[in-house]
Design a protein around this motif. Sequence first.
Motif, PDB file in Angstrom:
ATOM      1  N   PHE A 145       0.817  -1.213   0.000  1.00  0.00           N
ATOM      2  CA  PHE A 145       0.000   0.000   0.000  1.00  0.00           C
ATOM      3  C   PHE A 145       0.853   1.267   0.000  1.00  0.00           C
ATOM      4  N   ASP A 146       1.855   1.307   0.862  1.00  0.00           N
ATOM      5  CA  ASP A 146       2.648   2.529   1.037  1.00  0.00           C
ATOM      6  C   ASP A 146       3.420   2.933  -0.214  1.00  0.00           C
ATOM      7  N   LYS A 147       3.796   1.950  -1.037  1.00  0.00           N
ATOM      8  CA  LYS A 147       4.655   2.238  -2.195  1.00  0.00           C
ATOM      9  C   LYS A 147       3.873   2.576  -3.462  1.00  0.00           C
ATOM     10  N   VAL A 148       2.557   2.539  -3.364  1.00  0.00           N
ATOM     11  CA  VAL A 148       1.732   2.822  -4.543  1.00  0.00           C
ATOM     12  C   VAL A 148       1.151   4.225  -4.442  1.00  0.00           C
ATOM     13  N   SER A 149       1.246   4.964  -5.516  1.00  0.00           N
ATOM     14  CA  SER A 149       0.683   6.318  -5.566  1.00  0.00           C
ATOM     15  C   SER A 149      -0.460   6.362  -6.583  1.00  0.00           C
ATOM     16  N   ILE A 150      -1.227   7.419  -6.513  1.00  0.00           N
ATOM     17  CA  ILE A 150      -2.285   7.623  -7.502  1.00  0.00           C
ATOM     18  C   ILE A 150      -1.688   7.697  -8.901  1.00  0.00           C
ATOM     19  N   ARG A 151      -0.512   8.307  -9.020  1.00  0.00           N
ATOM     20  CA  ARG A 151       0.139   8.387 -10.335  1.00  0.00           C
ATOM     21  C   ARG A 151       0.497   6.993 -10.845  1.00  0.00           C
ATOM     22  N   ASN A 152       0.967   6.112  -9.952  1.00  0.00           N
ATOM     23  CA  ASN A 152       1.278   4.742 -10.368  1.00  0.00           C
ATOM     24  C   ASN A 152       0.033   4.050 -10.939  1.00  0.00           C
ATOM     25  N   ILE A 153      -1.079   4.255 -10.262  1.00  0.00           N
ATOM     26  CA  ILE A 153      -2.331   3.628 -10.712  1.00  0.00           C
ATOM     27  C   ILE A 153      -2.759   4.218 -12.047  1.00  0.00           C
ATOM     28  N   ALA A 154      -2.616   5.532 -12.180  1.00  0.00           N
ATOM     29  CA  ALA A 154      -2.961   6.194 -13.444  1.00  0.00           C
ATOM     30  C   ALA A 154      -2.098   5.678 -14.584  1.00  0.00           C
ATOM     31  N   ASP A 155      -0.809   5.502 -14.319  1.00  0.00           N
ATOM     32  CA  ASP A 155       0.093   4.983 -15.352  1.00  0.00           C
ATOM     33  C   ASP A 155      -0.307   3.566 -15.761  1.00  0.00           C
ATOM     34  N   GLU A 156      -0.749   2.790 -14.783  1.00  0.00           N
ATOM     35  CA  GLU A 156      -1.139   1.397 -15.050  1.00  0.00           C
ATOM     36  C   GLU A 156      -2.304   1.329 -16.033  1.00  0.00           C
ATOM     37  N   ILE A 157      -3.240   2.256 -15.929  1.00  0.00           N
ATOM     38  CA  ILE A 157      -4.416   2.233 -16.817  1.00  0.00           C
ATOM     39  C   ILE A 157      -4.271   3.206 -17.987  1.00  0.00           C
ATOM     40  N   GLU A 158      -3.132   3.893 -18.027  1.00  0.00           N
ATOM     41  CA  GLU A 158      -2.812   4.826 -19.118  1.00  0.00           C
ATOM     42  C   GLU A 158      -3.797   5.992 -19.198  1.00  0.00           C
ATOM     43  N   TYR A 159      -4.109   6.518 -18.005  1.00  0.00           N
ATOM     44  CA  TYR A 159      -4.901   7.743 -17.897  1.00  0.00           C
ATOM     45  C   TYR A 159      -4.135   8.712 -17.009  1.00  0.00           C
ATOM     46  N   SER A 160      -4.606   9.945 -16.932  1.00  0.00           N
ATOM     47  CA  SER A 160      -3.965  10.917 -16.063  1.00  0.00           C
ATOM     48  C   SER A 160      -4.451  10.751 -14.629  1.00  0.00           C
ATOM     49  N   PRO A 161      -3.663  11.150 -13.625  1.00  0.00           N
ATOM     50  CA  PRO A 161      -4.133  11.113 -12.238  1.00  0.00           C
ATOM     51  C   PRO A 161      -5.439  11.873 -12.039  1.00  0.00           C
ATOM     52  N   ALA A 162      -5.633  12.948 -12.812  1.00  0.00           N
ATOM     53  CA  ALA A 162      -6.859  13.739 -12.680  1.00  0.00           C
ATOM     54  C   ALA A 162      -8.105  12.892 -12.942  1.00  0.00           C
ATOM     55  N   THR A 163      -7.994  11.919 -13.831  1.00  0.00           N
ATOM     56  CA  THR A 163      -9.131  11.047 -14.128  1.00  0.00           C
ATOM     57  C   THR A 163      -9.518  10.238 -12.895  1.00  0.00           C
ATOM     58  N   ILE A 164      -8.521   9.712 -12.192  1.00  0.00           N
ATOM     59  CA  ILE A 164      -8.798   8.916 -10.993  1.00  0.00           C
ATOM     60  C   ILE A 164      -9.459   9.771  -9.927  1.00  0.00           C
ATOM     61  N   TYR A 165      -9.014  11.018  -9.798  1.00  0.00           N
ATOM     62  CA  TYR A 165      -9.594  11.899  -8.775  1.00  0.00           C
ATOM     63  C   TYR A 165     -11.052  12.259  -9.053  1.00  0.00           C
ATOM     64  N   LEU A 166     -11.510  12.017 -10.261  1.00  0.00           N
ATOM     65  CA  LEU A 166     -12.924  12.217 -10.559  1.00  0.00           C
ATOM     66  C   LEU A 166     -13.793  11.150  -9.878  1.00  0.00           C
ATOM     67  N   TYR A 167     -13.141  10.019  -9.535  1.00  0.00           N
ATOM     68  CA  TYR A 167     -13.866   8.884  -8.973  1.00  0.00           C
ATOM     69  C   TYR A 167     -13.538   8.629  -7.503  1.00  0.00           C
ATOM     70  N   TYR A 168     -12.304   8.901  -7.115  1.00  0.00           N
ATOM     71  CA  TYR A 168     -11.861   8.638  -5.748  1.00  0.00           C
ATOM     72  C   TYR A 168     -10.998   9.805  -5.273  1.00  0.00           C
ATOM     73  N   LYS A 169     -11.271  10.283  -4.057  1.00  0.00           N
ATOM     74  CA  LYS A 169     -10.595  11.496  -3.600  1.00  0.00           C
ATOM     75  C   LYS A 169      -9.131  11.259  -3.253  1.00  0.00           C
ATOM     76  N   ASP A 170      -8.766  10.010  -2.876  1.00  0.00           N
ATOM     77  CA  ASP A 170      -7.380   9.713  -2.555  1.00  0.00           C
ATOM     78  C   ASP A 170      -7.175   8.201  -2.527  1.00  0.00           C
ATOM     79  N   LYS A 171      -5.950   7.794  -2.216  1.00  0.00           N
ATOM     80  CA  LYS A 171      -5.594   6.383  -2.193  1.00  0.00           C
ATOM     81  C   LYS A 171      -6.345   5.633  -1.098  1.00  0.00           C
ATOM     82  N   ASN A 172      -6.585   6.278   0.025  1.00  0.00           N
ATOM     83  CA  ASN A 172      -7.317   5.638   1.110  1.00  0.00           C
ATOM     84  C   ASN A 172      -8.728   5.248   0.684  1.00  0.00           C
TER      85      ASN A 172
END
Length: 205
Positions: A31-58
Amino acid sequence: MGIVERKEREREEMRKLILDAARKLFLENGFDKVSIRNIADEIEYSPATIYLYYKDKNELFFALHQTAFTKMIEEFAPIEQIEQPMDKLIEMGRLYLRFAFENPELYDLMFIMTAPIDALECREDIWDDGDRAFSILQQIVQACIDTGTIKHPDAEQAALMIWSSVHGLAALHLRRRLSMFGEEHVKTLVDETFNLFLNTIKKGL
């Protein structure tokens, strides 16, 4: 399909894509080593896209956690048709082990993976899903006490002992700590060990 329905379906598909990527990275890297940017890179979207759905990693972790517990509790449904409390307890144990073995990634996320408990503070109740699952077990254990099939007077203590024992068996198997017994023998060994544990409970917990 109308525009509103199509957009909602697309949103659900994106949520699933994000959650699948987050689960994969959390389990692989912690958990600690994963960032929102890492997740965004995994799905090939920008971090901003993830923040539209979830406010943070928690909140992402909480969503994964809640989904996993909902699935497990749904799989406990057959025990509602069983009349005898001890039979309910036995079947719940078997369903719990089956869930763990058939859904190793979800079980890892729920009970094994190291993640800060404050990741669950997206809700007022910390680990509310865990409490809900444990309550089902405790109610069945209380019924066993009431009918005399479990002698120990404290349902909470007895339920915790039962859960920790069955969880230990599941965790040993999922972490391949039983591989020394040989792959062909492990399933039978787990089944027989569970049966031995049940017989022990019946004789004097």
